[in-house]
Scaffold this active site. Structure first.
Site, mmCIF file in Angstrom:
data_model
loop_
_atom_site.group_PDB
_atom_site.id
_atom_site.type_symbol
_atom_site.label_atom_id
_atom_site.label_comp_id
_atom_site.label_asym_id
_atom_site.label_seq_id
_atom_site.Cartn_x
_atom_site.Cartn_y
_atom_site.Cartn_z
ATOM 1 N N CYS A 319 -0.486 10.559 0.387
ATOM 2 C CA CYS A 319 -1.773 10.097 -0.130
ATOM 3 C C CYS A 319 -2.935 10.898 0.465
ATOM 4 C CB CYS A 319 -1.949 8.615 0.191
ATOM 5 S SG CYS A 319 -3.488 7.907 -0.401
ATOM 6 N N ARG A 418 -2.995 3.495 -13.073
ATOM 7 C CA ARG A 418 -3.113 2.991 -11.697
ATOM 8 C C ARG A 418 -4.466 3.322 -11.095
ATOM 9 N NH1 ARG A 418 -1.557 4.466 -6.110
ATOM 10 N NH2 ARG A 418 -0.405 2.743 -5.182
#
Length: 504
Positions: A319, A418
């Site tokens: 991430c 998302r």
């Protein structure tokens, strides 16, 4: 003006556990790693629990039905990724629920029109040497034959030759009929000296494969996570866009628990999703939510009806949310803050809402730290992506093997719902994840066994024989950079280190 949180944002690597008294009965064999999975009202126990406190991240490169089966058999739970069509995700859930120990749904199949070059490419991609040849080239097509690595020599066969010229045709196969027991299948394997026994239905369609090499693995696992019908348990991810269609399909498929997959859980979109589920299913469907990084986010989702709350904004190895958006919090600080909020919520409402530490775990001992800080269980992506059971391909890189690993925030994942930020032509305006590799580590069972051994041993050092005791009695200390160095091997010449003449 902006509010400044005075505490430093800290990671798991900045803490160590202090030993507590280890009682004589506090030995690894006595440590209970069960953890609540959904909210409940003490003193009654949880309706859903994990036998080991680990679940998979909802990622394409991590969590499909193969991973779901493997992890449930070891006591944890996989959440099937949501960034795929609804029917495809529901089918994965069904495959886990229909799994029978020792009976493997074939994932290496070809049709009769395939050539040897197709076989070799499939073998390179999957690493499997046993290939089912079916009329449709699918795992449930009419079985025409079986190809194993013993049927050909690489480099000594025409790449353009049809696979049907090499396979053992159906008429020459020993096979079992659907409904055969595992004991009966193994008897056939040993009686006929087989490496693989196909199992077919009345229409000659392939149902399962039973392998000789898996015989020992087919013994019942005492930690196996099963439902009231003795089926393996499995979770599934949902999003805040198509939940009105996706949730019913996943429930019909047999999903035991759902979780909203989002990089930001502190949102009205998640509130609306939870409200819809409660309106249509009441308490019969369990849904987790997140991710959050502080007290306010937890309380918002707990009030909205979340059955568990995921903690972690930007700590995952894949991430880059913090780099791209400047938002997030050190995972240790986030877990400690949310755990305190969970205690407040329990005192105010009588409801215990489990929390899941999602991300920031780079070493096995970080799992124990997360549990000590108040997490009930952890969600991991990189950890599980390394194993045979993850869906990503295994690739040779130099002298080593690696597995591909990409985030849901990459364009490769195409998971634009998302992040609610896509371009009109399709694609993310910017990525919040990266596409890379992780070292290949082999089978899940072997690696997980070692990780759990470390957790149990550390808990014994802390005088805790279960996770609740660890929550209540753990003592933590902040570490410095030099104390980290002190904790590893130092000031010695390691045996595997090459000694260079004239110095090190």
């Amino acid at each position: 003006m902006a509010t400044i949180v005075p505490e430093t944002s800290r990671t798991f690597s900045e803490y160590l556990l202090l030993p507590n008294l280890t009682r004589r009965d506090c030995i690894p064999a006595n440590v209970d790693l069960r953890a609540p999975l959904a909210r409940f009202r003490p003193p009654a126990g949880p309706h859903l629990h994990l036998n080991v406190p680990m679940v998979t991240a909802m990622m394409q490169s991590v969590s499909d039905d193969t991973m779901g089966v493997a992890l449930a058999r070891s006591g944890g739970l996989a959440f099937i990724f949501t960034s795929q069509p609804i029917d495809a995700q529901a089918e994965m859930v069904q495959r886990v629920k229909k799994f029978k120990a020792g009976f493997v749904v074939s994932d290496t199949n070809l049709g009769p029109q395939a050539a040897v070059r197709d076989l070799l490419e499939l073998r390179r991609r999957t690493g499997h040497t046993t290939t089912a040849i079916t009329a449709t080239g699918s795992s449930d097509g009419r079985l025409l034959g079986i190809l194993t690595g013993r049927d050909y020599r690489i480099g000594h066969v025409d790449p353009g030759a049809p696979v049907t010229t090499l396979m053992t045709p159906f008429d020459d196969l020993v096979y079992g009929r659907d409904g055969i027991t595992l004991s009966e299948a193994n008897n056939l394997i040993w009686e006929h000296r087989l490496n693989c026994l196909p199992v077919i239905d009345d229409q000659q369609r392939l149902r399962y494969l039973v392998f000789r090499k898996d015989y020992e693995q087919h013994k019942e696992n005492p930690d196996e996570l099963i439902d009231h019908e003795k089926r393996l348990m499995v979770g599934a991810g949902i999003n805040t866009h198509d939940y009105q269609e996706r949730v019913p399909a996943l429930i019909d498929a047999g999903a035991d628990v759902l979780c909203i997959d989002s990089s930001d859980g502190f949102s009205e979109f998640q509130h609306d999703c939870l409200a819809w589920v409660r309106e249509h299913y009441g308490e019969a469907v369990r849904v987790g939510a997140g991710n959050v990084a502080d007290r306010e986010g937890f309380r918002y989702l707990a009030a909205a009806g979340a059955d568990f709350v995921k903690v972690g904004v930007g700590p995952g190895s894949i991430c880059i949310t913090r780099e791209q958006k400047g938002i997030g919090r050190g995972q240790a600080s986030a877990v400690l803050d949310v755990a305190a909020a969970r205690r407040e919520w329990l005192q105010e409402t009588g409801d215990y809402v489990p929390i899941c530490a999602d991300g920031g775990i780079f070493h096995d001992y970080h799992i124990t730290l997360a549990l000590a800080m108040g997490a009930d269980f952890v969600m991991m992506g990189r950890y599980f992506a390394r194993f045979d059971e993850s869906p990503a391909p295994r690739i040779r890189m130099g002298t080593n093997f690696v597995k591909e690993y990409w985030g849901e925030g990459t364009n490769r994942a195409r998971n634009w719902q998302r992040y609610e930020a896509h371009l009109p032509a399709g694609g993310l305006a910017f990525e919040e994840g990266v596409d890379g590799y992780v070292p290949y580590a082999g089978e899940l069972r072997d690696n997980l066994s070692q990780t759990l051994s470390k957790i149990r041993s550390t808990m014994c050092n802390c005088g805790a024989a279960d996770i609740e005791t660890l929550h209540n009695t753990a003592r933590l200390t902040v570490v410095s950079a030099t104390s980290l160095r002190e904790g590893g091997a130092h000031d010695v010449i390691l045996k595997e280190t090459e000694i260079v003449p004239g110095g090190l």
